[in-house]
Design a protein around this motif. Structure first.
Motif, PDB file in Angstrom:
ATOM      1  N   PRO A 196      16.541  47.662 155.796  1.00 61.24           N
ATOM      2  CA  PRO A 196      16.599  49.044 155.268  1.00 61.24           C
ATOM      3  C   PRO A 196      17.532  49.933 156.079  1.00 61.24           C
ATOM      4  N   GLU A 197      17.701  49.590 157.370  1.00 60.16           N
ATOM      5  CA  GLU A 197      18.555  50.414 158.230  1.00 60.16           C
ATOM      6  C   GLU A 197      20.006  50.444 157.747  1.00 60.16           C
ATOM      7  N   THR A 198      20.424  49.395 157.039  1.00 62.89           N
ATOM      8  CA  THR A 198      21.825  49.348 156.582  1.00 62.89           C
ATOM      9  C   THR A 198      22.101  50.464 155.590  1.00 62.89           C
ATOM     10  N   LEU A 199      21.255  50.578 154.550  1.00 62.67           N
ATOM     11  CA  LEU A 199      21.438  51.654 153.569  1.00 62.67           C
ATOM     12  C   LEU A 199      21.194  53.017 154.211  1.00 62.67           C
ATOM     13  N   ASP A 200      20.158  53.093 155.048  1.00 59.16           N
ATOM     14  CA  ASP A 200      19.852  54.372 155.696  1.00 59.16           C
ATOM     15  C   ASP A 200      21.040  54.868 156.521  1.00 59.16           C
ATOM     16  N   LEU A 201      21.756  53.951 157.147  1.00 58.71           N
ATOM     17  CA  LEU A 201      22.909  54.328 157.964  1.00 58.71           C
ATOM     18  C   LEU A 201      23.927  55.103 157.133  1.00 58.71           C
ATOM     19  N   PHE A 202      24.232  54.615 155.938  1.00 60.85           N
ATOM     20  CA  PHE A 202      25.287  55.253 155.141  1.00 60.85           C
ATOM     21  C   PHE A 202      24.795  56.536 154.467  1.00 60.85           C
ATOM     22  N   PHE A 203      23.502  56.580 154.121  1.00 63.41           N
ATOM     23  CA  PHE A 203      22.965  57.851 153.625  1.00 63.41           C
ATOM     24  C   PHE A 203      22.972  58.894 154.738  1.00 63.41           C
TER      25      PHE A 203
ATOM     26  N   GLN B 158      32.586  61.347 151.592  1.00 60.80           N
ATOM     27  CA  GLN B 158      32.892  60.666 150.339  1.00 60.80           C
ATOM     28  C   GLN B 158      33.192  59.189 150.574  1.00 60.80           C
ATOM     29  N   LEU B 159      33.695  58.842 151.771  1.00 52.03           N
ATOM     30  CA  LEU B 159      33.885  57.427 152.101  1.00 52.03           C
ATOM     31  C   LEU B 159      32.534  56.734 152.259  1.00 52.03           C
ATOM     32  N   ALA B 160      31.567  57.449 152.839  1.00 49.16           N
ATOM     33  CA  ALA B 160      30.223  56.885 152.951  1.00 49.16           C
ATOM     34  C   ALA B 160      29.630  56.640 151.570  1.00 49.16           C
ATOM     35  N   LEU B 161      29.862  57.563 150.650  1.00 47.17           N
ATOM     36  CA  LEU B 161      29.385  57.381 149.274  1.00 47.17           C
ATOM     37  C   LEU B 161      30.096  56.219 148.586  1.00 47.17           C
ATOM     38  N   SER B 162      31.391  56.063 148.873  1.00 43.96           N
ATOM     39  CA  SER B 162      32.135  54.937 148.294  1.00 43.96           C
ATOM     40  C   SER B 162      31.527  53.609 148.743  1.00 43.96           C
ATOM     41  N   CYS B 163      31.113  53.553 150.007  1.00 45.15           N
ATOM     42  CA  CYS B 163      30.438  52.343 150.503  1.00 45.15           C
ATOM     43  C   CYS B 163      29.112  52.144 149.776  1.00 45.15           C
ATOM     44  N   LEU B 164      28.380  53.234 149.545  1.00 42.53           N
ATOM     45  CA  LEU B 164      27.099  53.129 148.852  1.00 42.53           C
ATOM     46  C   LEU B 164      27.286  52.676 147.400  1.00 42.53           C
ATOM     47  N   VAL B 165      28.395  53.065 146.788  1.00 44.46           N
ATOM     48  CA  VAL B 165      28.696  52.576 145.434  1.00 44.46           C
ATOM     49  C   VAL B 165      28.757  51.055 145.431  1.00 44.46           C
ATOM     50  N   GLN B 166      29.406  50.494 146.451  1.00 42.66           N
ATOM     51  CA  GLN B 166      29.511  49.035 146.543  1.00 42.66           C
ATOM     52  C   GLN B 166      28.158  48.403 146.862  1.00 42.66           C
ATOM     53  N   PHE B 167      27.367  49.053 147.715  1.00 36.25           N
ATOM     54  CA  PHE B 167      26.025  48.537 148.002  1.00 36.25           C
ATOM     55  C   PHE B 167      25.177  48.515 146.725  1.00 36.25           C
ATOM     56  N   ALA B 168      25.317  49.555 145.901  1.00 40.59           N
ATOM     57  CA  ALA B 168      24.547  49.611 144.649  1.00 40.59           C
ATOM     58  C   ALA B 168      25.014  48.563 143.646  1.00 40.59           C
ATOM     59  N   SER B 169      26.212  48.035 143.843  1.00 43.82           N
ATOM     60  CA  SER B 169      26.784  47.063 142.900  1.00 43.82           C
ATOM     61  C   SER B 169      26.567  45.624 143.341  1.00 43.82           C
ATOM     62  N   THR B 170      25.793  45.435 144.413  1.00 45.75           N
ATOM     63  CA  THR B 170      25.565  44.085 144.923  1.00 45.75           C
ATOM     64  C   THR B 170      24.920  43.213 143.850  1.00 45.75           C
TER      65      THR B 170
END
Length: 1027
Positions: A258-265, A277-289
Motif C-alpha cells: 500500500p505504501e507504493t500508491l500512498d507515496l504518489f498520492f 501532475q507528474l505524480a498523477l501521471s504515474c498514478l494513471v499508469q498504476f490505475a491501468s495495471t
C-alpha cells in the motif's frame, strides 16, 4: 594550436548562426557545413575541442548532437572507441555538473544510445556496456547536481530502451528491450521509489530549485518505467482510453505494498502543480495495471487503495485548479473504469460517497466549459462506460447511476446552452465550430442520456419548447434584435444536436415502446423547427442550425429508417398526430424535401452543401431505400433538373472557388445510383439524364473553337470532370457503363485531352481530369468486360495512353520545382497516372499483345511515359509521399507479374533504379508498399529462375537463348550484389519475425535454385558469393 583556435572560433560562429540566427539562408548554410563535420574523419577531435574549449552552450550542444549521430550509425564504431566516448562523457558531466540543462540532456542521450546499441556486446567475457547502473550510483553519492545527473541518465536510458528505431531490425530492438526489462528495469523503479521516499521524508522547500529539479527527474524516471512497452505491443498513444499496462509478474510485490500508491498520492498533495501532475501521471499508469497481476482479494484491496486516493483528492480539490493536474486526474478517473468492472467498483468501501464526489466534480467541470475543454472527454468516457455496464452488474449493491447520470446529462445540456450568450457577447471561440470534438462528446453523452431517459426527455422537451417560443417571438417582433436572434439560434443548434444524440443512442435490446414514443416527441419538435427555418430562406439563415439539423436527420435515419425498422415503431405515433408522418416513407419524403431546399438555397455555403450531399449519399447506398426514394417527387425533380438554375452550387461563376466544386462528385454519385434503379437498358432515359452535361460540353467546345475564354472553360471542365467521375463511380454494370462510354468517347474525350495539353501547369484542372480517367479505367464489378465483338476496351486504353503520355511529357518540361511545389504540381499527377495505368493493366479487359501484333504503339508509348516520369522522381520522394508510393509499387507489381519482357528490355540504369526502389520499399512501414515489393521481387526471381532452368534442360547444341531472359541474366551477372542485398534485407530486417510467403519463396529461390543455376551456367565469377 592557432589553427585549432581559429577552427573553434569558426565552429562557434556556425553554432550561433544555426541555433540563434534569424536569417534562413544563413542557418541552412551553417547546417550544411556542420553536417559535413559529422562525416569528416576529424569529427571526434572537433567534438572534444568544442566540449573542452567551447565558450558557449550551443558549441557543447553541437558536440553532443554530432556524437549522438556518430554512435547511431548503422555501421557501428569500434567497441573500444564507443567505450572511450562513454567514459569521456561520464567524466565530463561529472567534472562539470553546472552545464546548461539542455547540454546535459544531449550528452546523457549519447550515453543512453551507446548503452542500448551495445547491450549484448562482450569484451573480455564481460557485457561491457551493462555496468552503467553501477556508474550511476557513483553520481548518487555525490552532490545534488551529480545526483540529478545520475537520475537523468537512468531516465534517458529507460526511455531510449523503449524507443523503437524503425531504421533497425525491430526484433533486435525487442530482444534488447526485453533483456533490459528482465535485468534492470525493476531495480531502477525500486531505486526511484526509494529516492522519492527519502525526498518526501525531508522537509520540502518549494523555493529550492535543486530540490524541485530532483523531484521532477525522479518522477519522470518512474513514469518512464511505467510507460515501458513490456510485451512489445507498441500501444498507440492516441488510443488512450484502451491502454493497459502489462506489468511483469515479478513486480507484484511492489504493487501489493500500500505504501507504493500512498507515496504518489502524498507526492501529489505535497508538490507544486508543475510536479504534482507528474505524480498523477504515474498514478494513471498504476490505475491501468493489468488485472491478471492480482488475485481477486488482492485486486479488491488495490482498487480500494486507488478509490481512497481519489476520495482524498476530491475532498481537497485545491490542486485541481491547475489545468495540468485537472487533465491528469480526469485521465485517472477514466482509467479506473477502463480497467475495473462496475460490479467491482460498487463493492469498494465508500463507493457511494466517492461516486457522489465524482458526480459533483463532473458537474462542476461541465459548468465551467471554458476551462480545459480537452479533459471533458475523459469524464464523459468514465460515465459512458459506467452506464453501459449497468445491464451486466450482478451485485446487489446499489450503483447509484440512476441518480447521478441524469444530473450529468442535465449539466452538459444546460452548460452548453448557457455558453452561447457568453461566446457571442465576449467573442470567444465557439465550441460548435470544433465539430470533431462536439461529435465525440455527443457520442459519449448518448449512452449516459439513455439512463433514466424519461428525465432527459422531459428536460429537452421543456428547453426546446421554451427556446423555440422565444425564437418565434423574436422573429415576429417589430424591433428584431439581431444579437438576441443569434443567441437563440445558437441555443436551438445545441438543442437539435442534443435531440439527435439521444435519438441516435437508442439500443434495440434495451429500448421500449415508451422510449420510442419519447423519441417521437422530441423528433416532432425538430421537424417543426425545420419547417420554421426553411420558411425564412433565403432571407434569413443560420449555418450552425442547419448543420445541427443535418446531424439530427442522419441520427434519425440510422435509428428509424432502413432495413431494420420495425414498421409498428411508436416513434411515429406522436409524429403522425402532429406532422402527419406515419411511416418511414413519409420521413424519406421529408428528408428529400430538406435536401432539395438546402441544395437550392445554400449554394454559397460549402459546409452545409457538403454535409447535405453526404447525407444524400448515405441515403442512396441501401437498395431497399433506393426503391423507396425513386418514387418521391423531389427525387424525380432532381433527376430531371440537375442544373445550376435549380441548384446554384453546380454553377461555375467566379464567386465559387475551385475547391468548392469537389462536392459535385458526391452529388452525381448519389444521383446516378437513383437513376440506376429503373434505368435498365433505356438509352433514351440515360441521354435525358446526361443532357445538362451534354449542353455544358457543347458550350466548352464552342469556347475552344471561338473566343476561348480560358477561365470560364477551365471552370466548366473542372466541374464536368468531377460530375462525370461521380457518374462513372456509380455505374457498376456493363450495360450502364457502356452507355456512358458511348456518350463520352467520340465527342468529349478529345476535349479533356486538349485541356491536359493546355493547362498541365494547373493541378486544380489536371487532377480532376486525370482522376476521371482513372475511374473510367476501373473494371469494378467486371463492368468493362465488353462483348467479344466490341473494341471498346482497346479504344479506352488508347485514350488513356494518349492522356498519360501527354501529361507525362508536359509535366517533365516544368524542370526543377521547389520543395513545396513538387507534390501539387508534379508528383500528385504522376501518382494518379500510375494508379490509372495499374487499373488498366490489371483490369483484364485489354489484350496487350494485340498492340504489337498490329503495329499500334500506344502500349509502348505509355510504358515509356511511365519510365520517363519515374526517372524524374527521386527514391526518397517515392517513399516520402504516401499516395505516390501506394500507386507506384502496386503498378510495379503488375508490370513484373505480366510484363517482364518490358522490364528486361529497359536500359541498365533504369532497371537498377527500379530494383533499388524495390530494395528501399521492402523496409517501408506501409504494408501496401512492402507487400508489393515482396511480390515484385518474387516475380523477378521466378522469371529469372524459369529462364535458367529452361536453358539448363536443353542439350548444349540445341539451346536457343531467350533474349529477354538473357538480358536479365546478364544484368544480374554484372551486378551480383543486387540479389545479395535483397536477401540481406529480408533476413536482417526481422530475423526473428515471421516470414511472408513471398519472402520465403525468394529465399528458397535464391539459396536452392538461383545460386545453383548461376553456377551451372557459370554466371557467377568464382570470387563472387551470393549466399
Amino acid at each position: 594550436m592557432a589553427r585549432h583556435v581559429q577552427s573553434l572560433a569558426e565552429l562557434e560562429v556556425l553554432c550561433n548562426q544555426l541555433y540563434e540566427g534569424t536569417d534562413l539562408a544563413q542557418r541552412m548554410q551553417a547546417e550544411k557545413v556542420l553536417l559535413e563535420l559529422i562525416d569528416s574523419p576529424e569529427c571526434l577531435s572537433q567534438c572534444q575541442l568544442l566540449l573542452e574549449q567551447g565558450t558557449t552552450s550551443y558549441a557543447q550542444l553541437l558536440a553532443a548532437t554530432c556524437l549522438s549521430k556518430l554512435v547511431s550509425r548503422t555501421t557501428p564504431l569500434p567497441i573500444e572507441q564507443r567505450i572511450d566516448i562513454r567514459n569521456y562523457i561520464l567524466n565530463y558531466v561529472a567534472s562539470q555538473p553546472k552545464l546548461a540543462p539542455f547540454v546535459i540532456q544531449a550528452l546523457v542521450q549519447v550515453i543512453a544510445k551507446i548503452t542500448k546499441l551495445g547491450w549484448f556486446e562482450v569484451q573480455k567475457d564481460q557485457l561491457i556496456f551493462r555496468d552503467i547502473i553501477a556508474d550511476v550510483k557513483k553520481f548518487l553519492q555525490a552532490t545534488v547536481d551529480h545526483y540529478i545527473i545520475g537520475v537523468m541518465i537512468l531516465s534517458e536510458l529507460t526511455q531510449e530502451m523503449n524507443l523503437v528505431d524503425y531504421s533497425r531490425p525491430s526484433a533486435k530492438h525487442r530482444k534488447i528491450a526485453t533483456s533490459f526489462r528482465d535485468t534492470s528495469l525493476k531495480d531502477i523503479l525500486m531505486l526511484a521509489c526509494s529516492l522519492l521516499k527519502e525526498l518526501l521524508a525531508k522537509p520540502l522547500n518549494l523555493q529550492d530549485q535543486q530540490q524541485q529539479s530532483l523531484a521532477m527527474h525522479l518522477l519522470k524516471l518512474v513514469l518512464n518505467c511505467l510507460n515501458f512497452d513490456f510485451i512489445g505491443n507498441s500501444a498507440d498513444e492516441s488510443a488512450d482510453d484502451l491502454c493497459t499496462v502489462q506489468i511483469p509478474t515479478n513486480w507484484r510485490t511492489i504493487f501489493l505494498e500500500p505504501e507504493t500508491l500512498d507515496l504518489f498520492f502524498d507526492l501529489y498533495h505535497s508538490l507544486p502543480p508543475v510536479l504534482s501532475q507528474l505524480a498523477l501521471s504515474c498514478l494513471v499508469q498504476f490505475a491501468s495495471t493489468r488485472r491478471s497481476l492480482f488475485s481477486n482479494p488482492e485486486r479488491t484491496k488495490y482498487l480500494g487503495n486507488l478509490i481512497k486516493g481519489v476520495k482524498r483528492i476530491l475532498e481537497n480539490p485545491q490542486g485541481l485548479s491547475d489545468p495540468g493536474n485537472y487533465h491528469e486526474f480526469c485521465r485517472f478517473l477514466a482509467r479506473l473504469k477502463t480497467n475495473y468492472q462496475l460490479g467491482e467498483l460498487v463493492m469498494v468501501k465508500d463507493y457511494s460517497e466517492v461516486i457522489r464526489l465524482i458526480a459533483n466534480f463532473t458537474i462542476t467541470s461541465l459548468q465551467h466549459w471554458e476551462f480545459a475543454p480537452n479533459s471533458v472527454h475523459y469524464l464523459l468516457t468514465l460515465w459512458q462506460r459506467m452506464v453501459a455496464s449497468v445491464p451486466f452488474v450482478k451485485s446487489t449493491e446499489p450503483h447509484l447511476l440512476d441518480t447521478y447520470a441524469p444530473e450529468i446529462t442535465k449539466a452538459y445540456i444546460t452548460s452548453r446552452l448557457e455558453s452561447v450568450p457568453v461566446v457571442i457577447r465576449d467573442g470567444l471561440e465557439d465550441p460548435l465550430d470544433d465539430t470533431a470534438t462536439v461529435f465525440q462528446q455527443l457520442e459519449q453523452l448518448c449512452t449516459v442520456s439513455r439512463c433514466e431517459y424519461e428525465k432527459t426527455c422531459a428536460l429537452l422537451v421543456q428547453l426546446f419548447d421554451q427556446n423555440a417560443q422565444n425564437y418565434q417571438k423574436l422573429l415576429h417582433s417589430s424591433s428584431r434584435n439581431p444579437l438576441e436572434i443569434t443567441v437563440q439560434e445558437g441555443r436551438l443548434a445545441w438543442l437539435v444536436y442534443l435531440v439527435g444524440t439521444v435519438v441516435g443512442g437508442r439500443l434495440t435490446y434495451t429500448s421500449t415502446d415508451e422510449h420510442d414514443a419519447m423519441d417521437g416527441e422530441l423528433s416532432c419538435r425538430v421537424f417543426q423547427l425545420i419547417s420554421l427555418m426553411d420558411a425564412q430562406l433565403p432571407r434569413s439563415s443560420n449555418e450552425k442550425v442547419e448543420l445541427a439539423i443535418l446531424w439530427f436527420l442522419d441520427q434519425f435515419r440510422k435509428t428509424y429508417v432502413g432495413d431494420q425498422l420495425q414498421r409498428t415503431s411508436k416513434v411515429y405515433a406522436r409524429m403522425s398526430e402532429v406532422l402527419g408522418i406515419t411511416d418511414d416513407n413519409h420521413v424519406l419524403e421529408t428528408f428529400m424535401a430538406k435536401i432539395v431546399t438546402n441544395l437550392k438555397c445554400w449554394g454559397r455555403c460549402e459546409p452545409v452543401i457538403s454535409r447535405t450531399l453526404q447525407f444524400l449519399n448515405d441515403l442512396s447506398v441501401g437498395y431497399i431505400l433506393l426503391k423507396k426514394l425513386v418514387k418521391i417527387d423531389a427525387v424525380k425533380f432532381m433527376l430531371q433538373n440537375h442544373t445550376s438554375k435549380h441548384f446554384p452550387f453546380l454553377g461555375v461563376n467566379d464567386n465559387y472557388s475551385l475547391s468548392d466544386l469537389r462536392c459535385r462528385t458526391t452529388f452525381y454519385t448519389a444521383l446516378t445510383r437513383l437513376l440506376m434503379v429503373d434505368l435498365g437498358e433505356d438509352e433514351d432515359e440515360f441521354e435525358n439524364f446526361m443532357l445538362p452535361l451534354t449542353v455544358s460540353f457543347e458550350t466548352v467546345t464552342q469556347i475552344f473553337n471561338n473566343s476561348f475564354k480560358q477561365e470560364e472553360a477551365k471552370r466548366m471542365l473542372i466541374g464536368l470532370a468531377r460530375d462525370l467521375r461521380g457518374i462513372a463511380f456509380a455505374l457498376n454494370t456493363k450495360t450502364s457503363y457502356t452507355m456512358l462510354f458511348d456518350w463520352i468517347y467520340t465527342s468529349y474525350l478529345p476535349i479533356l485531352q486538349r485541356a491536359i495539353e493546355l493547362w498541365y501547369r494547373e493541378a486544380a484542372c489536371t487532377t480532376p481530369i486525370l482522376k476521371l480517367m482513372a475511374e473510367l479505367l476501373q473494371n469494378r464489378s467486371q463492368r468493362l468486360n465488353f462483348d467479344v465483338s466490341s473494341p471498346n476496351g482497346i479504344l479506352l486504353f488508347r485514350e488513356a495512353s494518349k492522356m498519360i503520355c501527354t501529361y507525362g511529357n508536359q509535366i517533365l518540361s516544368l524542370g526543377t520545382l521547389s520543395k513545396d511545389q513538387v507534390y501539387p504540381l508534379k508528383l500528385k499527377g504522376i501518382s494518379i497516372c500510375y494508379s490509372a495505368l495499374k487499373s488498366a493493366l490489371c483490369g483484364n479487359y485489354v489484350s496487350f499483345g494485340v498492340f504489337k501484333l498490329y503495329g499500334d504503339n500506344h502500349f509502348d508509348n505509355v510504358l515509356q511515359a511511365f519510365v520517363k516520369m519515374l526517372l524524374s522522381v527521386s527514391h526518397s520522394d517515392l517513399l516520402q509521399y504516401r499516395k505516390l508510393s501506394q500507386s507506384y509499387y502496386p503498378l510495379l507489381e503488375c508490370l513484373t507479374q505480366d510484363h517482364m519482357s518490358f522490364i528486361t528490355s529497359l536500359e541498365p540504369h533504369v532497371l537498377m533504379y527500379i530494383l533499388t526502389s524495390i530494395s528501399e520499399g521492402l523496409t517501408a512501414l506501409d504494408t501496401i508498399v512492402s507487400s508489393s515489393c515482396c511480390a515484385s521481387l518474387d516475380y523477378v526471381v521466378t522469371y529469372l529462375f524459369k529462364h535458367i532452368a529452361k536453358e539448363g534442360k536443353k542439350p548444349v547444341r540445341c539451346r536457343e537463348i531467350s533474349q529477354d531472359g538473357q538480358r536479365l541474366l546478364h544484368f544480374m551477372q554484372q551486378n551480383p550484389e543486387v540479389l545479395q542485398q535483397y536477401l540481406e534485407l529480408l533476413h536482417c530486417k526481422d530475423p526473428w519475425g515471421p516470414k511472408t510467403p513471398n519472402t520465403v519463396s525468394l529465399t528458397q529461390f535464391h539459396n536452392n535454385r538461383i545460386v545453383g543455376a548461376f553456377k551451372e551456367n557459370r554466371g557467377c565469377p568464382q570470387n563472387t558469393t551470393l549466399q
